[in-house]
Motif scaffolding. Structure first.
Motif, PDB file in Angstrom:
ATOM      1  N   SER A 154       0.837  -1.196   0.000  1.00  0.00           N
ATOM      2  CA  SER A 154       0.000   0.000   0.000  1.00  0.00           C
ATOM      3  C   SER A 154       0.872   1.246   0.000  1.00  0.00           C
ATOM      4  CB  SER A 154      -0.916   0.004   1.222  1.00  0.00           C
ATOM      5  OG  SER A 154      -0.145   0.040   2.402  1.00  0.00           O
ATOM      6  N   GLU A 155       0.312   2.305  -0.494  1.00  0.00           N
ATOM      7  CA  GLU A 155       1.019   3.586  -0.567  1.00  0.00           C
ATOM      8  C   GLU A 155       1.494   3.999   0.821  1.00  0.00           C
ATOM      9  OE1 GLU A 155       2.752   6.177  -2.853  1.00  0.00           O
ATOM     10  OE2 GLU A 155       1.362   4.692  -3.643  1.00  0.00           O
ATOM     11  N   GLY A 156       2.732   4.377   0.931  1.00  0.00           N
ATOM     12  CA  GLY A 156       3.231   4.847   2.218  1.00  0.00           C
ATOM     13  C   GLY A 156       3.860   3.774   3.069  1.00  0.00           C
ATOM     14  N   ALA A 157       3.619   2.518   2.711  1.00  0.00           N
ATOM     15  CA  ALA A 157       4.267   1.456   3.476  1.00  0.00           C
ATOM     16  C   ALA A 157       5.758   1.500   3.186  1.00  0.00           C
ATOM     17  CB  ALA A 157       3.710   0.106   3.084  1.00  0.00           C
ATOM     18  N   PRO A 158       6.575   1.284   4.201  1.00  0.00           N
ATOM     19  CA  PRO A 158       8.008   1.399   3.944  1.00  0.00           C
ATOM     20  C   PRO A 158       8.488   0.321   2.965  1.00  0.00           C
ATOM     21  CG  PRO A 158       7.607   0.510   6.135  1.00  0.00           C
ATOM     22  CD  PRO A 158       6.276   0.912   5.582  1.00  0.00           C
ATOM     23  N   LEU A 159       9.358   0.752   2.096  1.00  0.00           N
ATOM     24  CA  LEU A 159      10.011  -0.169   1.169  1.00  0.00           C
ATOM     25  C   LEU A 159      10.950  -1.060   1.977  1.00  0.00           C
ATOM     26  CD1 LEU A 159      10.845  -0.771  -1.839  1.00  0.00           C
ATOM     27  CD2 LEU A 159      12.545   1.040  -1.548  1.00  0.00           C
ATOM     28  N   ARG A 160      10.943  -2.347   1.668  1.00  0.00           N
ATOM     29  CA  ARG A 160      11.838  -3.244   2.403  1.00  0.00           C
ATOM     30  C   ARG A 160      12.819  -3.862   1.424  1.00  0.00           C
ATOM     31  NH1 ARG A 160       9.117  -7.267   5.994  1.00  0.00           N
ATOM     32  NH2 ARG A 160      10.730  -6.734   7.491  1.00  0.00           N
ATOM     33  N   VAL A 161      14.078  -3.635   1.685  1.00  0.00           N
ATOM     34  CA  VAL A 161      15.120  -4.050   0.750  1.00  0.00           C
ATOM     35  C   VAL A 161      16.158  -4.898   1.479  1.00  0.00           C
ATOM     36  CG1 VAL A 161      16.782  -3.277  -0.964  1.00  0.00           C
ATOM     37  CG2 VAL A 161      14.855  -1.831  -0.405  1.00  0.00           C
ATOM     38  N   ALA A 162      16.553  -5.992   0.831  1.00  0.00           N
ATOM     39  CA  ALA A 162      17.576  -6.859   1.413  1.00  0.00           C
ATOM     40  C   ALA A 162      18.757  -6.970   0.462  1.00  0.00           C
ATOM     41  CB  ALA A 162      16.995  -8.240   1.686  1.00  0.00           C
ATOM     42  N   LEU A 163      19.924  -7.206   1.042  1.00  0.00           N
ATOM     43  CA  LEU A 163      21.143  -7.391   0.246  1.00  0.00           C
ATOM     44  C   LEU A 163      21.784  -8.721   0.631  1.00  0.00           C
ATOM     45  CD1 LEU A 163      23.553  -6.354  -1.554  1.00  0.00           C
ATOM     46  CD2 LEU A 163      24.490  -5.370   0.541  1.00  0.00           C
ATOM     47  N   LEU A 164      22.149  -9.487  -0.394  1.00  0.00           N
ATOM     48  CA  LEU A 164      22.906 -10.725  -0.159  1.00  0.00           C
ATOM     49  C   LEU A 164      24.297 -10.553  -0.744  1.00  0.00           C
ATOM     50  CD1 LEU A 164      20.338 -13.480  -1.192  1.00  0.00           C
ATOM     51  CD2 LEU A 164      20.857 -12.640   1.090  1.00  0.00           C
ATOM     52  N   THR A 165      25.302 -10.869   0.037  1.00  0.00           N
ATOM     53  CA  THR A 165      26.662 -10.889  -0.498  1.00  0.00           C
ATOM     54  C   THR A 165      27.285 -12.247  -0.206  1.00  0.00           C
ATOM     55  OG1 THR A 165      27.666 -10.032   1.538  1.00  0.00           O
ATOM     56  CG2 THR A 165      26.989  -8.414  -0.101  1.00  0.00           C
ATOM     57  N   ALA A 166      28.171 -12.669  -1.090  1.00  0.00           N
ATOM     58  CA  ALA A 166      28.850 -13.947  -0.904  1.00  0.00           C
ATOM     59  C   ALA A 166      30.212 -13.752  -0.260  1.00  0.00           C
ATOM     60  CB  ALA A 166      28.979 -14.674  -2.237  1.00  0.00           C
ATOM     61  N   GLY A 167      30.493 -12.531   0.176  1.00  0.00           N
ATOM     62  CA  GLY A 167      31.757 -12.254   0.839  1.00  0.00           C
ATOM     63  C   GLY A 167      31.563 -11.100   1.801  1.00  0.00           C
ATOM     64  N   PRO A 168      32.575 -10.786   2.582  1.00  0.00           N
ATOM     65  CA  PRO A 168      32.428  -9.726   3.580  1.00  0.00           C
ATOM     66  C   PRO A 168      32.296  -8.350   2.924  1.00  0.00           C
ATOM     67  CG  PRO A 168      34.702 -10.475   3.491  1.00  0.00           C
ATOM     68  CD  PRO A 168      33.905 -11.419   2.637  1.00  0.00           C
ATOM     69  N   VAL A 169      31.440  -7.488   3.509  1.00  0.00           N
ATOM     70  CA  VAL A 169      31.292  -6.128   2.975  1.00  0.00           C
ATOM     71  C   VAL A 169      32.458  -5.240   3.401  1.00  0.00           C
ATOM     72  CG1 VAL A 169      28.786  -6.283   2.868  1.00  0.00           C
ATOM     73  CG2 VAL A 169      29.868  -5.354   4.918  1.00  0.00           C
ATOM     74  N   SER A 170      33.393  -5.804   4.158  1.00  0.00           N
ATOM     75  CA  SER A 170      34.550  -5.021   4.589  1.00  0.00           C
ATOM     76  C   SER A 170      35.711  -5.173   3.619  1.00  0.00           C
ATOM     77  CB  SER A 170      34.990  -5.469   5.989  1.00  0.00           C
ATOM     78  OG  SER A 170      35.356  -6.827   5.965  1.00  0.00           O
ATOM     79  N   ASP A 171      35.418  -5.410   2.325  1.00  0.00           N
ATOM     80  CA  ASP A 171      36.499  -5.611   1.360  1.00  0.00           C
ATOM     81  C   ASP A 171      36.961  -4.306   0.724  1.00  0.00           C
ATOM     82  OD1 ASP A 171      34.295  -5.087  -0.152  1.00  0.00           O
ATOM     83  OD2 ASP A 171      34.553  -6.761  -1.547  1.00  0.00           O
ATOM     84  N   ALA A 172      36.352  -3.194   1.141  1.00  0.00           N
ATOM     85  CA  ALA A 172      36.688  -1.887   0.554  1.00  0.00           C
ATOM     86  C   ALA A 172      36.578  -1.928  -0.960  1.00  0.00           C
ATOM     87  CB  ALA A 172      38.093  -1.418   0.987  1.00  0.00           C
ATOM     88  N   GLY A 173      35.689  -2.750  -1.492  1.00  0.00           N
ATOM     89  CA  GLY A 173      35.566  -2.909  -2.935  1.00  0.00           C
ATOM     90  C   GLY A 173      34.165  -3.311  -3.345  1.00  0.00           C
TER      91      GLY A 173
END
Lengths: 310, 350
Positions: B38-57
């Protein structure tokens, strides 16, 4: 064709790649001789890498980093040993938990400390140390005797551990616990305590291996940088036939195979690098099958003690 | 928590507990039953990574993209790092069944699991970075990083003194191979007799292996080295730094994200994907109902891919190189410059 200079560079790379394997595998060999297969050394390795990085930063000293790394590896190993040796949880399950937990915790700590998106740390590194006279030998001198001191630790530990395991009463007791724990117990050996200490020692060495990775190889920590070396070390123990000297040679062989495929690719040679990488594993399988000498695991390896009746 | 929810939690509780321990970041509580559109409901977004997000890349850029969606659209966000291919389906299942609207699966390796999840959950839209398979609700987001890599190649060709340049690659998958071929072509464009060599290390995160691979390339005379890895890139920069300490004039180039600040002393510049901008743009398009059934291309033309010189080393750039780079950028924008591309999207010629 390989010129002498290129050969020396290749050998130096083989030693660099082989050293973390050697340190971890020497420790694992001691644990396995006592009847404990610790597949959680991957967790100790990555903990040692992070501990090494944090320790080196905190004390501005790579040597202190190695010490802290050993402590971090030991901590993971003590948790493993508490479950696997004291509580008699299945060793493979406890080891898997130690590995997964080690990888997860180090990542969480690293991101909390250095930010979620990560950065390259500038750590005090373990600089190469020249061994007088030996480093002047042609070709092999620089490769074997101009390295970080953790490399020499591996050279010295191998014969020391061989002597300790096969020439001292403590070593005999440890091996007895790994072969016939009931008989050892009847002779008055404290089976669990012996296994606990052997496992803890092995995990601390894996921590040193991890610290070497961060401080001598990479110059930084990054998540997952152990990259399966703990598991490779377990294969190294088999190829080295549970003998410290064999383990040292086997780890250098694994290191040489990895270094060789980098040299081949850098020369643009169309050799399947996967095949070169697979070579030591094929030899390990051959060793297990009994084609390369006699490789027999300690009889009580991976068996809990006291065994529950079933 | 509903009873149905509890039963489901018990089912994948063990796996998600491990995933949580392995580094789950973000705000998703996983407690909603179905998506609220419905209009106004918060968008829900997920991210999947196969490695650590601390790769600076590569993964760090995706994580920044996720944060950008939170800041731009007020989206509820969640991130999960999958450790093994066996967790891909489980991760899609957990997010889709918890009512997430958009799932960014950041890597080629997710494409098959994404198609399976897309069939099972028609209400969710899955964006697979560098993916190769398309369906009504599974959209490959194709970063044309080869365009940035080509420009990086030109820089390498201009800077090399030995006439040898190299790349340390992670795993030889089509998107990575594309960046390699374009890098080689860019180097040739600037210096026709250049010899370019690639070393694949079979891992995206193995810093020590990347360092050894870079040292072997340097040993063979390469003096400009680019990478296409994740966290392993630190090993390449370290190898270059140590070679410089031994008196060799060697340079590194960054890839995937602006890495110029990661090792400003050795990096000439970076072939970048502005992943966050691409995530924001595709989400805007998705809200307008224009995403689905076809791949989404993001390259130099729409401002996502570029080459960014390191401001600390820009003085070392020959003036005509900067002119050549600008000319190449114009060629990329109007399509007149042909560069090697590895096409890997099914039925899309992409």
């Amino acid at each position: 064709m390989l010129e002498w200079g290129a050969l020396a560079a290749f050998l130096a790379a083989a030693v660099r790649v082989g050293t973390p394997l050697a340190l971890a595998a020497l420790g694992e060999a001691v644990a396995e001789r006592s009847g404990v297969i610790n597949i959680g050394i991957e967790g100790s390795l990555i903990a040692g890498a992070l501990g090494g990085a944090l320790g080196a930063l905190a004390y501005d000293s790579a040597a202190m980093g190695v010490l802290v790394g050993a402590g971090a590896g030991l901590a993971v190993g003590v948790v493993f040993a508490f479950f696997a040796v004291v509580l008699n949880v299945d060793q493979i399950i406890a080891g898997t938990a130690a590995t997964v937990g080690g990888l997860g915790f180090t990542g969480a700590i690293y991101q909390a400390r250095f930010g979620a998106t990560g950065t390259q740390l500038s750590l005090p590194t373990l600089a190469p140390v020249r061994v007088p006279l030996l480093a002047d030998l042609p070709v092999i001198g620089g490769a074997f005797f101009e390295q970080a001191w953790t490399v020499y630790l591996a050279y010295l530990l191998a014969p020391a551990l061989a002597w300790w395991l096969f020439r001292t009463e403590w070593g005999l007791e440890l091996r007895a616990v790994g072969e016939e724990p009931d008989a050892a117990a009847a002779a008055g050996v404290r089976v669990r305590w012996t296994r606990f200490r052997a496992t803890a020692f092995g995990a601390a060495l894996a921590g040193v291996a991890g610290a070497h990775l961060a401080l001598a190889s990479a110059g930084t920590f990054s998540e997952g940088m152990s990259a399966g070396r703990g598991f490779i070390a377990i294969a190294v123990v088999v190829l080295g036939r549970w003998h410290p000297l064999g383990v040292l040679v086997a780890s250098l062989f694994f290191g040489a195979a990895t270094a060789l495929q980098f040299v081949l690719q850098a020369r643009g040679l169309a050799v399947s690098y996967q095949l070169v990488l697979a070579l030591p594993y094929l030899l390990t399988l051959a060793a297990l099958a009994g084609w390369v000498g006699r490789a027999r695991a300690p009889a009580a390896l991976a068996r809990p003690w006291p065994e529950t009746e079933s | 928590m509903s009873r149905r929810m509890r039963v489901r939690m018990a089912g994948w509780g063990a796996v998600s507990a491990l995933a949580l321990a392995a580094g789950c970041v973000g705000g998703g509580d996983g407690g909603h039953g179905t998506a609220d559109r419905s209009e106004g409901a918060p968008l829900r977004v997920a991210l999947l990574t196969a490695g650590p997000v601390s790769d600076a890349g590569w993964y760090a850029g995706a994580y920044e993209g996720l944060l950008a969606l939170r800041d731009t659209f007020g989206a509820e966000i969640s991130h999960q790092q999958t450790r093994t291919p066996g967790e891909y389906d489980e991760a899609f299942f957990s997010y889709a069944s918890a009512g997430y609207d958009l799932i960014f699966a950041h890597g080629f390796e997710y494409q098959d699991a994404a198609i399976r999840a897309g069939e099972r959950f028609p209400d969710v839209t899955i964006v697979v970075s560098a993916g190769g398979r398309v369906s009504d609700n599974v959209v490959p987001l194709i970063f044309q990083l080869e365009e940035g890599s080509y420009l990086a190649g030109m820089v390498a060709g201009a800077f090399t003194r030995t006439g040898r340049v190299g790349m340390v690659g992670g795993v030889k998958i089509p998107p990575a191979e594309g960046t390699w071929l374009a890098f080689e072509a860019g180097a040739r464009a600037e210096r026709p007799d250049v010899a370019a060599t690639v070393t694949w290390i079979g891992s995206w995160d193995d810093v020590a292996a990347a360092k050894e691979a870079a040292l072997a390339l340097i040993e063979q005379g390469a003096d400009v080295i680019i990478h296409n890895t994740d966290a392993a890139s630190f090993g390449v920069f370290q190898a270059v730094r140590e070679a410089r300490e031994r008196g060799r004039e060697v340079w590194a180039l960054g890839m995937n994200r602006d890495q110029n600040a990661v090792a400003p002393d050795v990096i000439l510049g970076s072939a970048v994907i502005r992943i966050a901008e691409a995530f924001v743009e595709i989400t805007r398009e998705w809200r307008a109902g224009r995403v689905g059934g076809a791949p989404y291309f993001a390259g130099y033309g729409n401002g996502v891919v570029d080459f960014v010189p390191n401001p600390e080393q820009i003085d070392a750039y020959p003036p005509d190189l900067l002119q050549h780079l600008d000319a190449a950028r114009r060629g990329l924008a109007d399509g007149s410059l042909e560069i090697p591309r590895v096409r890997f999207v099914e039925g899309a010629g992409g």
